[in-house]
Write an enzyme that holds these catalytic residues in place. Structure first.
Site, mmCIF file in Angstrom:
data_model
loop_
_atom_site.group_PDB
_atom_site.id
_atom_site.type_symbol
_atom_site.label_atom_id
_atom_site.label_comp_id
_atom_site.label_asym_id
_atom_site.label_seq_id
_atom_site.Cartn_x
_atom_site.Cartn_y
_atom_site.Cartn_z
ATOM 1 N N LYS A 1 -1.475 -18.112 51.687
ATOM 2 C CA LYS A 1 -0.947 -17.101 50.750
ATOM 3 C C LYS A 1 -1.614 -15.746 50.991
ATOM 4 O O LYS A 1 -0.941 -14.721 51.027
ATOM 5 C CB LYS A 1 -1.179 -17.528 49.289
ATOM 6 N N LYS B 1 -7.399 -19.949 37.371
ATOM 7 C CA LYS B 1 -6.496 -21.098 37.272
ATOM 8 C C LYS B 1 -6.370 -21.584 35.820
ATOM 9 O O LYS B 1 -5.286 -21.974 35.380
ATOM 10 C CB LYS B 1 -7.010 -22.241 38.137
ATOM 11 N N ARG C 1 -12.409 -27.050 43.502
ATOM 12 C CA ARG C 1 -11.846 -27.439 42.202
ATOM 13 C C ARG C 1 -11.852 -28.961 42.089
ATOM 14 O O ARG C 1 -11.615 -29.669 43.067
ATOM 15 C CB ARG C 1 -10.406 -26.931 42.058
ATOM 16 N N CYS D 1 -2.802 -22.532 52.036
ATOM 17 C CA CYS D 1 -1.674 -22.652 52.983
ATOM 18 C C CYS D 1 -1.228 -21.266 53.460
ATOM 19 O O CYS D 1 -0.072 -21.078 53.827
ATOM 20 C CB CYS D 1 -0.491 -23.369 52.339
ATOM 21 N N ASP E 1 -2.292 -14.472 44.643
ATOM 22 C CA ASP E 1 -2.419 -15.834 44.094
ATOM 23 C C ASP E 1 -1.588 -16.107 42.836
ATOM 24 O O ASP E 1 -1.120 -17.218 42.675
ATOM 25 C CB ASP E 1 -3.898 -16.116 43.794
ATOM 26 N N ASN F 1 -2.965 -14.652 53.704
ATOM 27 C CA ASN F 1 -2.514 -14.089 54.980
ATOM 28 C C ASN F 1 -1.143 -13.444 54.845
ATOM 29 O O ASN F 1 -0.902 -12.353 55.361
ATOM 30 C CB ASN F 1 -2.462 -15.173 56.068
ATOM 31 N N ARG G 1 2.724 -26.990 53.669
ATOM 32 C CA ARG G 1 2.177 -27.283 54.990
ATOM 33 C C ARG G 1 2.748 -28.617 55.433
ATOM 34 O O ARG G 1 2.349 -29.666 54.934
ATOM 35 C CB ARG G 1 0.653 -27.344 54.861
ATOM 36 N N SER H 1 -2.553 -24.395 47.564
ATOM 37 C CA SER H 1 -3.826 -23.755 47.883
ATOM 38 C C SER H 1 -4.153 -23.875 49.380
ATOM 39 O O SER H 1 -3.938 -24.931 49.969
ATOM 40 C CB SER H 1 -4.939 -24.431 47.096
ATOM 41 N N ARG I 1 -15.480 -19.051 50.385
ATOM 42 C CA ARG I 1 -14.638 -18.033 49.745
ATOM 43 C C ARG I 1 -15.228 -16.631 49.855
ATOM 44 O O ARG I 1 -16.435 -16.466 49.993
ATOM 45 C CB ARG I 1 -14.495 -18.368 48.247
ATOM 46 N N TYR J 1 -18.467 -23.417 40.349
ATOM 47 C CA TYR J 1 -17.675 -23.003 41.511
ATOM 48 C C TYR J 1 -16.242 -22.578 41.187
ATOM 49 O O TYR J 1 -15.511 -23.298 40.492
ATOM 50 C CB TYR J 1 -17.611 -24.136 42.534
ATOM 51 N N HIS K 1 1.963 -19.674 40.393
ATOM 52 C CA HIS K 1 0.971 -19.667 41.465
ATOM 53 C C HIS K 1 1.616 -19.000 42.676
ATOM 54 O O HIS K 1 2.035 -19.667 43.616
ATOM 55 C CB HIS K 1 0.590 -21.127 41.761
HETATM 56 C C1 OXD Z 1 -6.538 -22.272 44.796
HETATM 57 C C2 OXD Z 1 -7.192 -20.952 44.776
HETATM 58 O O1 OXD Z 1 -7.210 -23.298 44.883
HETATM 59 O O2 OXD Z 1 -6.482 -19.947 44.772
HETATM 60 O O3 OXD Z 1 -5.305 -22.284 44.728
HETATM 61 O O4 OXD Z 1 -8.429 -20.894 44.718
HETATM 62 MN MN MN Z 2 -4.406 -20.433 44.434
#
Ligand code: OXD
Ligand code: MN
Length: 585
Positions: free
Chosen positions: A262, A216, A68, A260, A283, A264, A408, A258, A377, A207, A236
């Protein structure tokens, strides 16, 4: 071109054809046959490589188009005041003129795909209809996994207005020009949101969140504005259920910046016997208040766009199972037997592979480059997750008992604490800080404020956003309990103090017990914490270091000052209280 029923859509397609001048137009119906043809086209253009996993493919992006682009992302509300200090703003009419210039003829030689889609479960009163117009077939096949796309979504639009998302890779083709495998235009990238018009214009990148505008751009940036106007929350956040050995289930949402962990946490495989986690989403959460005064969350997405690097049978076995078939991988390594590999997937890397840049990689080639990009990804449907919660598509959502914030941080923030009140919880969300990751372009490992993990995703003034959260507490509502976690504390030698992953179940268990009033907790100025022996953890994980906190609250004072008069008084008071405590003792 097939006819479309929605009058607004018909008109918009006509206008966009005149502007973008595509060679043809395809209305996406979402059928398997259509997907097969798109995949075939992507294989022919060398955008996708077929893998040995059933129904799965690999894409390699242009190395300049890998994440991003926050510095190219704009919130163009009518007044700059509404975008606030955390967003890039430009005057909407001026940027529209600029964009119209860029989009003029930008789809020459390409097909314009019209993708009707729905965010939220079919039949949900909270679902919202949209259409993405794009010249990227890669975007179409990914969206098909991540949103509810095609005929049924088009029908759900009826004849009403919808969110308009316009996307182009920004690389028109001349009559005899051969296409590249990943067309893009990194020098002219713009991701522009018009919150009042409910429109997104994205140019130059193919991307992830720059191009899959449902995620997003719509489900967070525009939806956060809709939520503000309509009295709900677009966040988010992952959504999970936690079930104890007695079979009692509680739902949580959790918001981390992002990359960190999520995904998992959303698919956690418990190390505690009898306890389990099931996944509603990894997400985004759209949350509305129910008639019973509880907060209910739906996952507006239909799939995962997870970070591949680091995902393994050890770190996230359920994600590994989710992507065994029908998955699209982007920027990972291609093994000699036609499978995928990335750093962290196995302890021993393959002898040889083709890396994310399409180069030879392995022992013979002495790799200087990674096999996979750190922001590589996978895209796969939520329904393929082996631990998907039975209510993951419930039209009214699932009732939320706890909200978890986190970031984090290698120092300062203890493993877990519970907010002292709703206001204190909102303060915890507002004061989130995290070390940056590869999910966005820019330096990795730098500490930045990321309130509610919404810094790159809040579509309006962050001060108003904090106030919107505070306003959710009204009489008759049962607000969820709020917690703050940090899985990433390190000791002096740089080693993680907490094992994380499946062990995080112990922290979730403590939260459930706090919600049920089954454990007392220790009250501290920064929240209620467990006893170290309750979690069986090193006491250092729950320590409050006076000096670090003094610095933290001082830094927060300057950060909060950036919101000026829009900073709610309640948050300022929470900050002052802490500052006083750490300065005086
Ligand atoms: C982010 C994603 O960047 O979920 O938060 O792709
Ligand atoms: Mn995200």
């Amino acid at each position: 071109m097939k006819a479309v029923a929605n009058e607004h859509l018909k008109k918009w397609i006509e206008e966009m054809c005149l502007l973008c001048q595509p060679k043809d137009v395809q209305i996406i119906d979402g059928s398997d046959e259509e997907n097969k043809q798109l995949i075939q086209k992507l294989i022919e253009s060398k955008t996708l490589v077929k893998l040995k996993r059933p129904g799965s493919y690999l894409a390699r992006s242009n190395p300049e188009d890998v994440a991003r682009v926050e510095d190219r992302t704009f919130i163009c509300s009518k007044s700059s005041e509404n975008a606030g200090p955390t967003n890039n703003w430009q005057e909407p009419a001026e940027i529209k003129t600029k964009l119209k210039g860029l989009f003029q003829g930008c789809m020459r030689g390409r097909t314009m795909y019209v993708v009707p889609y729905l965010m939220g479960p079919y039949g949900s009163p909270y679902a919202k209809g949209a259409v993405e117009i794009t010249d990227s077939p890669y975007v179409v096949v990914n969206m098909r996994l991540m949103a509810r796309v095609g005929k049924r979504a088009e029908e759900a639009l009826g004849n009403s207005e919808f969110v308009k998302c316009l996307h182009s890779v920004g690389r028109p083709l001349a009559a005899d020009e051969k296409d590249v495998s990943w067309p893009c235009n990194p020098k002219e990238t713009y991701i522009v949101h018009f919150p009042e018009e409910r429109e997104v214009w994205s140019f130059g990148s193919g991307y992830g969140g720059n191009a899959l505008l449902n995620k997003k751009c719509f489900a967070l940036r525009l939806a956060s504005c809709m939520a503000r106007d309509e009295g709900w929350l677009a966040e988010h956040m992952l959504i999970i259920s936690v079930t104890n050995p007695e079979g009692e289930k509680k739902y949580f949402t959790a918001s981390f910046p992002s990359a960190c962990g999520k995904t998992n946490l959303a698919m956690l495989s418990s190390t505690l016997p009898g306890w389990k986690v099931e996944c509603v989403g990894d997400d985004i959460a759209w949350m509305h208040w129910g008639k019973d005064g509880r907060l209910y969350a739906v996952n507006p997405e239909a799939g995962f766009f997870g970070v591949a690097t680091g995902t393994s049978m050890k770190s996230n076995p359920n994600a590994m199972k989710t992507i065994e078939k029908n998955a699209i991988f982007t920027n990972v390594g291609l093994t000699d037997d036609g499978d995928v590999w990335w750093e962290g997937m196995t302890d021993v890397p393959p002898q040889h592979l083709i890396n994310w840049k399409g180069e030879e990689w392995g022992q013979a080639a002495v790799p200087t480059e990674k096999a996979a990009h750190p922001n590589s990804r996978f895209t796969a449907a939520t329904s393929q997750c082996p631990v998907v919660d039975p209510l993951y598509e419930a039209p009214l959502g699932v009732p939320i008992s706890g909200i978890i914030f986190g970031g984090r941080r290698s120092t300062t923030m203890p493993l877990v604490r519970q907010a002292l009140s709703w206001e204190h919880g909102v303060f915890l969300g507002a004061s989130m800080t995290s070390e940056t990751t590869a999910a966005a372009k820019g330096e990795v490992g730098k500490l930045r404020h990321d309130p509610f993990a919404m810094l790159p995703f809040c579509g309006y003034h962050m001060g108003d956003y904090f106030a919107h959260w505070l306003k959710q507490k009204v009489s008759g509502r049962k607000c969820p309990e709020i917690f703050y976690v940090n899985w990433f504390l390190k000791d002096d030698s740089g080693k993680f103090l907490w094992p994380g992953f499946g062990e995080n179940m112990k922290v979730l268990k403590w939260m459930c017990e706090r919600i049920d009033g089954k454990t007392k907790g220790v009250k501290t100025p920064i929240g209620i914490r467990p006893e170290a022996q309750e979690l069986g953890c090193h006491p250092q994980l729950l320590e409050i270091n006076q000096e670090s906190w003094k610095k933290e609250t001082k830094d927060l004072e300057s950060y909060f000052a950036t919101f000026g008069k829009k900073l709610p008084q309640e948050l300022l008071e929470e900050q002052k209280k802490l500052q006083k405590h750490f300065e005086c003792c």
